[in-house]
Design a protein around this motif. Structure first.
Motif, mmCIF file in Angstrom:
data_model
loop_
_atom_site.group_PDB
_atom_site.id
_atom_site.type_symbol
_atom_site.label_atom_id
_atom_site.label_comp_id
_atom_site.label_asym_id
_atom_site.label_seq_id
_atom_site.Cartn_x
_atom_site.Cartn_y
_atom_site.Cartn_z
ATOM 1 N N LYS A 246 0.950 -1.175 0.060
ATOM 2 C CA LYS A 246 -0.027 -0.084 -0.050
ATOM 3 C C LYS A 246 0.913 1.118 0.037
ATOM 4 O O LYS A 246 0.516 2.257 -0.674
ATOM 5 N N GLU B 33 -2.357 6.379 -5.948
ATOM 6 C CA GLU B 33 -3.817 6.346 -6.744
ATOM 7 C C GLU B 33 -4.361 7.687 -6.904
ATOM 8 O O GLU B 33 -4.056 8.499 -6.009
ATOM 9 N N ILE C 290 -7.586 9.822 -8.578
ATOM 10 C CA ILE C 290 -8.992 9.681 -9.290
ATOM 11 C C ILE C 290 -9.108 10.655 -10.360
ATOM 12 O O ILE C 290 -8.946 12.107 -10.294
ATOM 13 N N LEU D 165 -9.987 5.461 -12.104
ATOM 14 C CA LEU D 165 -8.924 5.828 -11.215
ATOM 15 C C LEU D 165 -7.594 5.186 -11.867
ATOM 16 O O LEU D 165 -7.612 4.317 -12.684
ATOM 17 N N LEU E 224 -3.594 3.849 -10.891
ATOM 18 C CA LEU E 224 -3.017 3.355 -9.892
ATOM 19 C C LEU E 224 -1.563 3.104 -10.582
ATOM 20 O O LEU E 224 -1.102 2.337 -11.385
ATOM 21 N N ILE F 299 -15.169 3.745 -6.055
ATOM 22 C CA ILE F 299 -13.764 3.985 -5.875
ATOM 23 C C ILE F 299 -13.043 2.571 -5.857
ATOM 24 O O ILE F 299 -12.012 2.180 -6.079
ATOM 25 N N GLU F 300 -13.530 1.880 -4.649
ATOM 26 C CA GLU F 300 -12.633 0.790 -4.397
ATOM 27 C C GLU F 300 -12.768 -0.398 -5.241
ATOM 28 O O GLU F 300 -11.773 -1.136 -5.555
ATOM 29 N N LYS G 104 -10.224 0.512 -7.815
ATOM 30 C CA LYS G 104 -8.820 0.390 -7.473
ATOM 31 C C LYS G 104 -8.631 -1.036 -7.859
ATOM 32 O O LYS G 104 -7.376 -1.635 -8.176
ATOM 33 N N GLN H 153 -5.678 -2.887 -10.087
ATOM 34 C CA GLN H 153 -4.619 -3.635 -9.462
ATOM 35 C C GLN H 153 -4.613 -4.890 -10.495
ATOM 36 O O GLN H 153 -3.485 -5.356 -10.757
#
Length: 197
Positions: free
Chosen positions: A32, A37, A39, A61, A63, A84-85, A88, A92
């Motif tokens: 992390k 990240e 937006i 988003l 990353l 948003i989650e 993400k 990934q």
């Protein structure tokens, strides 16, 4: 014989504390701290259903750790935080590795397209900086590039431009930069090495 030894260990240690070692594959976990990240867009989207309209949110988003890894994700949800989650997690999954030169630029000139948007990327000399706009700038900065020229040739759609830049970075060939001023024998040798690594 093995069964008897297991029973003896269970008696000595106890049934609760005794656990057999099971070999499991180690999952690749993202650190992390390393990943940043950004937006790009949060949009309210509607879907027409039988009862009327259903409202939801869409998040785009980017990353990346500023060390060659980058990914773009899209997520939809009833809340902004949920969208948003999801974005993400999607980013990934779609991480790519970018070939960066010693001057923190790209190996060669490239044009790529996604949908109606077209993006041009051009390598630049040291001290130029990132010359780009909107979503293209966010993608290039988070990938770790510091000297690059770019231009949006098609539509100005945020998502399509971001995906076009990622497609361009994916198709870059590092051997072209390495073999620029070498003889044919050395070119073959370097190509052979780059295949292995």
């Amino acid at each position: 014989m093995i069964i008897k030894t297991k029973k003896l260990i269970k008696k000595i240690v106890g049934k609760k504390n005794f656990k057999e070692k099971v070999k499991r594959k180690k999952k690749f976990r993202l650190n992390k701290k390393n990943f940043i990240e950004k937006i790009l867009q949060i949009k309210r989207v509607t879907k027409v259903i039988k009862g009327g309209k259903r409202l939801s949110f869409r998040a785009i988003l980017v990353l990346g750790d500023k060390k060659k890894k980058i990914g773009v994700g899209v997520g939809k949800g009833n809340n902004v935080s949920l969208a948003i989650e999801k974005a993400k997690l999607n980013a990934q999954k779609n991480l790519i590795k970018v070939p960066i030169t010693y001057t923190k630029s790209i190996p060669h000139f490239i044009i790529s397209s996604f949908g109606a948007s077209r993006v041009m990327l051009r390598p630049a000399s040291q001290g130029t900086g990132v010359i780009a706009g909107s979503s293209v700038r966010a993608v290039l900065e988070l990938s770790g590039l510091k000297n690059i020229l770019s231009k949006e040739l098609g539509s100005n759609n945020i998502l399509n431009n971001a995906l076009a830049t990622i497609q361009a970075l994916k198709t870059l060939n590092r051997t072209i930069w390495a073999c620029k001023n070498l003889s044919n024998k050395k070119k073959k040798f370097y190509k052979f090495i780059f295949k292995k690594f």
